[in-house]
Enzyme design. Structure first.
Site, PDB file in Angstrom:
ATOM      1  N   PHE A 130       0.849  -1.187   0.000  1.00  0.00           N
ATOM      2  CA  PHE A 130       0.000   0.000   0.000  1.00  0.00           C
ATOM      3  C   PHE A 130       0.885   1.237   0.000  1.00  0.00           C
ATOM      4  O   PHE A 130       2.029   1.196   0.447  1.00  0.00           O
ATOM      5  CB  PHE A 130      -0.932   0.008   1.222  1.00  0.00           C
ATOM      6  CG  PHE A 130      -2.382   0.033   0.860  1.00  0.00           C
ATOM      7  CD1 PHE A 130      -3.023  -1.103   0.418  1.00  0.00           C
ATOM      8  CD2 PHE A 130      -3.121   1.202   0.952  1.00  0.00           C
ATOM      9  CE1 PHE A 130      -4.370  -1.093   0.080  1.00  0.00           C
ATOM     10  CE2 PHE A 130      -4.460   1.233   0.626  1.00  0.00           C
ATOM     11  CZ  PHE A 130      -5.088   0.075   0.182  1.00  0.00           C
ATOM     12  N   GLN A 250      -7.313  15.309   3.282  1.00  0.00           N
ATOM     13  CA  GLN A 250      -6.707  14.472   2.245  1.00  0.00           C
ATOM     14  C   GLN A 250      -7.638  14.262   1.061  1.00  0.00           C
ATOM     15  O   GLN A 250      -8.809  13.937   1.233  1.00  0.00           O
ATOM     16  CB  GLN A 250      -6.337  13.103   2.826  1.00  0.00           C
ATOM     17  CG  GLN A 250      -5.691  12.164   1.818  1.00  0.00           C
ATOM     18  CD  GLN A 250      -5.282  10.869   2.466  1.00  0.00           C
ATOM     19  OE1 GLN A 250      -6.054   9.925   2.519  1.00  0.00           O
ATOM     20  NE2 GLN A 250      -4.059  10.817   2.973  1.00  0.00           N
ATOM     21  N   HIS A 252      -7.973  11.766  -1.926  1.00  0.00           N
ATOM     22  CA  HIS A 252      -7.506  10.477  -2.426  1.00  0.00           C
ATOM     23  C   HIS A 252      -7.330  10.596  -3.933  1.00  0.00           C
ATOM     24  O   HIS A 252      -8.199  11.130  -4.627  1.00  0.00           O
ATOM     25  CB  HIS A 252      -8.521   9.384  -2.093  1.00  0.00           C
ATOM     26  CG  HIS A 252      -8.004   7.999  -2.267  1.00  0.00           C
ATOM     27  ND1 HIS A 252      -7.719   7.468  -3.508  1.00  0.00           N
ATOM     28  CD2 HIS A 252      -7.714   7.021  -1.370  1.00  0.00           C
ATOM     29  CE1 HIS A 252      -7.274   6.235  -3.361  1.00  0.00           C
ATOM     30  NE2 HIS A 252      -7.261   5.935  -2.072  1.00  0.00           N
ATOM     31  N   LEU A 262     -14.742   5.949  -4.258  1.00  0.00           N
ATOM     32  CA  LEU A 262     -13.341   5.546  -4.186  1.00  0.00           C
ATOM     33  C   LEU A 262     -13.039   4.285  -4.984  1.00  0.00           C
ATOM     34  O   LEU A 262     -13.777   3.307  -4.935  1.00  0.00           O
ATOM     35  CB  LEU A 262     -12.974   5.308  -2.721  1.00  0.00           C
ATOM     36  CG  LEU A 262     -11.493   5.181  -2.405  1.00  0.00           C
ATOM     37  CD1 LEU A 262     -10.783   6.500  -2.663  1.00  0.00           C
ATOM     38  CD2 LEU A 262     -11.314   4.778  -0.943  1.00  0.00           C
ATOM     39  N   GLU A 265      -6.788   2.171  -3.073  1.00  0.00           N
ATOM     40  CA  GLU A 265      -5.359   2.018  -3.300  1.00  0.00           C
ATOM     41  C   GLU A 265      -4.965   0.545  -3.425  1.00  0.00           C
ATOM     42  O   GLU A 265      -3.876   0.220  -3.872  1.00  0.00           O
ATOM     43  CB  GLU A 265      -4.615   2.642  -2.120  1.00  0.00           C
ATOM     44  CG  GLU A 265      -3.242   3.155  -2.419  1.00  0.00           C
ATOM     45  CD  GLU A 265      -2.836   4.166  -1.363  1.00  0.00           C
ATOM     46  OE1 GLU A 265      -1.774   3.970  -0.761  1.00  0.00           O
ATOM     47  OE2 GLU A 265      -3.586   5.136  -1.147  1.00  0.00           O
ATOM     48  N   ARG A 296      -0.514   9.617  -0.633  1.00  0.00           N
ATOM     49  CA  ARG A 296      -1.664  10.098  -1.384  1.00  0.00           C
ATOM     50  C   ARG A 296      -1.582  11.570  -1.763  1.00  0.00           C
ATOM     51  O   ARG A 296      -2.060  11.972  -2.825  1.00  0.00           O
ATOM     52  CB  ARG A 296      -2.945   9.838  -0.575  1.00  0.00           C
ATOM     53  CG  ARG A 296      -3.264   8.364  -0.474  1.00  0.00           C
ATOM     54  CD  ARG A 296      -4.397   8.096   0.478  1.00  0.00           C
ATOM     55  NE  ARG A 296      -4.750   6.682   0.450  1.00  0.00           N
ATOM     56  CZ  ARG A 296      -5.683   6.147   1.219  1.00  0.00           C
ATOM     57  NH1 ARG A 296      -6.341   6.895   2.085  1.00  0.00           N
ATOM     58  NH2 ARG A 296      -5.964   4.860   1.134  1.00  0.00           N
ATOM     59  N   HIS A 367     -11.453  12.962   0.722  1.00  0.00           N
ATOM     60  CA  HIS A 367     -11.496  11.612   1.288  1.00  0.00           C
ATOM     61  C   HIS A 367     -11.412  11.539   2.803  1.00  0.00           C
ATOM     62  O   HIS A 367     -12.175  10.812   3.430  1.00  0.00           O
ATOM     63  CB  HIS A 367     -10.356  10.798   0.677  1.00  0.00           C
ATOM     64  CG  HIS A 367     -10.309   9.377   1.115  1.00  0.00           C
ATOM     65  ND1 HIS A 367     -11.366   8.507   0.955  1.00  0.00           N
ATOM     66  CD2 HIS A 367      -9.313   8.650   1.717  1.00  0.00           C
ATOM     67  CE1 HIS A 367     -11.037   7.312   1.431  1.00  0.00           C
ATOM     68  NE2 HIS A 367      -9.807   7.374   1.910  1.00  0.00           N
ATOM     69  N   ARG A 409      -2.450  11.249   5.766  1.00  0.00           N
ATOM     70  CA  ARG A 409      -2.619   9.880   6.251  1.00  0.00           C
ATOM     71  C   ARG A 409      -2.182   8.870   5.199  1.00  0.00           C
ATOM     72  O   ARG A 409      -2.536   8.995   4.030  1.00  0.00           O
ATOM     73  CB  ARG A 409      -4.087   9.617   6.618  1.00  0.00           C
ATOM     74  CG  ARG A 409      -4.332   8.174   7.030  1.00  0.00           C
ATOM     75  CD  ARG A 409      -5.762   7.929   7.413  1.00  0.00           C
ATOM     76  NE  ARG A 409      -6.706   8.021   6.318  1.00  0.00           N
ATOM     77  CZ  ARG A 409      -6.890   7.089   5.384  1.00  0.00           C
ATOM     78  NH1 ARG A 409      -6.131   5.986   5.366  1.00  0.00           N
ATOM     79  NH2 ARG A 409      -7.804   7.244   4.448  1.00  0.00           N
TER      80      ARG A 409
END
Length: 597
Positions: A130, A250, A252, A262, A265, A296, A367, A409
């Site tokens: 990730f 954030q 995404h 979404l 990821e 991100r 996000h 994050r």
């Protein structure tokens, strides 16, 4: 439980009083994890405005990070380093250590409750790569994400809810929290509005936990559910609790074009590419070590840069908007169907694109809130730069800011955050109750007055209805407080949000009914998300640097001399941000360095 009747604007509204040892607002992963730590002889109420299994935790797709080392060598300290570095060194490192250390035990708790993780051939929890997670302090990608296909959050939520039902935890579903009751510097309970019948309920408690999630509905394009309106953040803010680091929101990188839903990821973790209009894997130019698996904030800005510089895909049929492609075709049909079933179904359903044979149009989507209600590592809410706790008040999950995400994050750290710090908050309350260090505070006779006055004002409103206010907010936040920001844009955004607050003060409700009056609920939620938006813009305007999810084009570099500190935004009694204060970042082991990937 006791009942009485109050008059609001000439209309009688029943008021019901409840008493519980602990009241938890929010039935997602953080709230349920906290509830499951409390002894069985503790009376616990979980209040949720949606049915618990509809909580937004269920939307998390890709996985939950823990340095189990089931696929390759891994260590919790590597996870801690990645969290600190990924957060652009605004992370409190004592919290990052707790996150990385306790993630391992918390994941095994989930396994023991029956969560159906994907498995390795020898039966261990499977793990995949990730973004931002590395081996040996940044040497290269590592398989750290524990997952259940691409529906990990859904599995966590279902597993915990079933365990909570087994433990006979009391749920108050379709109750909208409207107020936090505070007496002599201690949380005394909450007030909630029953969506089903319009009744007002007062809950007296020794301890209150807010686990109410984020506020992504402030933006036009978002991955967040309709329910993500920052309720707990705004309620605490209105009661004098500051909001921390709200400027760090954030985006995404891979939301479905225009829709915002979404595409996890997990796709890039399995090897998906990002392509521009020439078919180039452009992330290789921006982050040659991690490529598509960079943090991100970096990937989102890279996408925006590609589009601005003319390398986006121009879709003339859709008013000339630009996007880039997420490409999984090379992974093969078998792997796509096994590892990415939900993601690919989203592309089919929302865009009528077949990911097995076609690339998928994507764009950055609002996000996750790195900021929120400030807490310490035990989940206790703190009210100033000296970390003074508000006794009996706790927060966990996206509603809280511990601060473990700093300025950005990492993927899969959201589920870790809620299970680790929901768990710690529950355990801390259990210890406090056992030691008789928490008790009931006497509620004021007018405990419901704030809620009654709010409902009365909304019913008496003579201005416009909510729709235009909400749409204007989403547009201005997306255009002026999105991935890229400037002083001019943020100043305009601040003025516009203040104007929207003024329009909201006169908002009119058309539905006069009490049973399932969803218009009333939505208008109350709009007030919450507007409060969150104003705190976000104020912090972003004052922070004259670029760090993580906050990118100022007029201040494009990080400024540790001035801004290696957390923002605390306080609300004035009559509305608006009254002041910004700052508190230092906790640095224990990793000194701030330039982020290179």
């Amino acid at each position: 439980m006791a009942s009485n009747v109050a008059s609001i604007g000439g209309r009688a509204y029943p008021i019901t009083d409840h008493t519980f040892d602990v009241v938890i607002v929010g039935a997602g992963g953080a709230g349920l994890m906290a509830a499951l730590q409390l002894p069985k002889d503790t009376s616990v109420a979980v209040i949720s405005k949606v049915y618990p299994t509809r909580s937004h935790t269920g939307a998390a797709q890709g996985g939950v990070a823990a340095a189990l080392g089931n696929q390759e060598e891994d260590h919790w300290k590597w996870h801690m380093f990645d969290t600190v570095k990924g957060g652009d060194y605004l992370v409190d490192q004592d919290a990052a250590e707790v996150l990385a250390r306790e993630a391992i035990e918390a994941v095994y708790d989930l396994e023991h409750w029956g969560l159906p993780f994907n498995r390795t051939p020898d039966g261990k929890i499977d793990q995949r790569r990730f973004g931002g997670h590395t081996r040996n302090f940044g040497e290269g990608p590592v398989r750290r994400s524990c997952y259940a296909a691409d529906r990990t959050g859904h599995m966590i939520l279902q597993t915990m809810f079933q365990t909570a039902v087994k433990n006979q935890i009391r749920f108050f579903n379709e109750f909208l929290c409207t107020d936090l009751l505070v007496q002599e510097n201690r949380a005394a309970g909450v007030v909630a509005y029953s969506i089903r019948d319009g009744e007002v309920h007062t809950f007296s408690a020794k301890a209150v936990i807010f686990a109410t999630g984020g506020y992504g509905r402030a933006w036009r394009v978002t991955s967040n559910a309709m329910a993500c309106t920052g309720d707990g953040m705004a309620i605490a803010y209105r009661r004098g609790v500051p909001l921390e680091d709200m400027e760090f929101y954030q985006f995404h990188p891979t939301g479905i074009y225009r829709v915002g839903v979404l595409l996890s990821e997990a796709a890039r973790g399995e090897g998906a590419y990002l392509l521009n209009n020439t078919g180039e894997r452009f992330m290789m130019r921006y982050t040659p070590t991690l490529n598509e698996l960079a943090p991100r904030d970096i990937v989102s800005r890279s996408i925006v840069t590609e589009i601005r510089e003319g390398r986006g895909i121009l879709q003339t049929k859709r008013d000339g908007d630009d996007y880039v492609y997420l490409d999984v075709r090379h992974l093969g049909e078998a792997k796509i169907r096994e590892k990415l079933p939900d993601i690919t179904d989203f592309a089919r359903n929302y865009l009528r694109v077949e990911p097995i044979t076609e690339p998928v149009p994507i764009q950055p989507t609002a996000h996750y809130a790195m900021g929120g209600i400030p807490t310490d590592v035990e989940g206790r809410v703190v009210i100033d730069e000296h970390n003074t706790p508000l006794i009996g008040f706790y927060a966990a999950g996206e509603a809280a800011c511990v601060s473990v995400h700093g300025a950005n994050r990492l993927g899969t750290n959201s589920l870790v955050d809620l299970i680790v710090f929901g768990r710690r908050a529950g355990k801390h309350i259990a210890r406090q109750l056992q030691a008789n260090e928490l008790d009931f505070a006497e509620l004021p006779a007018d405990a419901e007055d704030h809620t009654r006055a709010m409902i009365s004002r909304l019913r008496a409103g003579t201005g416009e209805t909510q729709d235009a206010i909400r749409e204007d907010m989403r547009d201005v936040m997306m255009d002026l407080c999105g991935v890229m920001r400037t002083q001019a844009g943020l100043s305009q955004c601040k003025e516009k949000v203040a104007e929207l607050q003024d329009r909201y003060s006169k908002v009119r409700i058309m539905d006069a009914s009490t049973n399932f009056n969803t218009e009333m609920m939505e208008v109350i939620e709009l007030g919450y998300v507007l409060d969150c938006a104003e705190a976000t813009v104020a912090g972003a305007l004052a922070r004259e640097e670029s760090r993580g999810g906050h990118f100022r084009e007029d201040f494009p570099t990080r400024d540790d001399k001035r801004f290696l500190q957390h923002t605390l935004a306080y609300r004035a009694d009559d509305g608006g941000v009254s002041e910004l204060r700052y508190k230092p970042v906790v640095i224990t082991e990793f000194q701030p360095k330039e982020r290179k990937y």
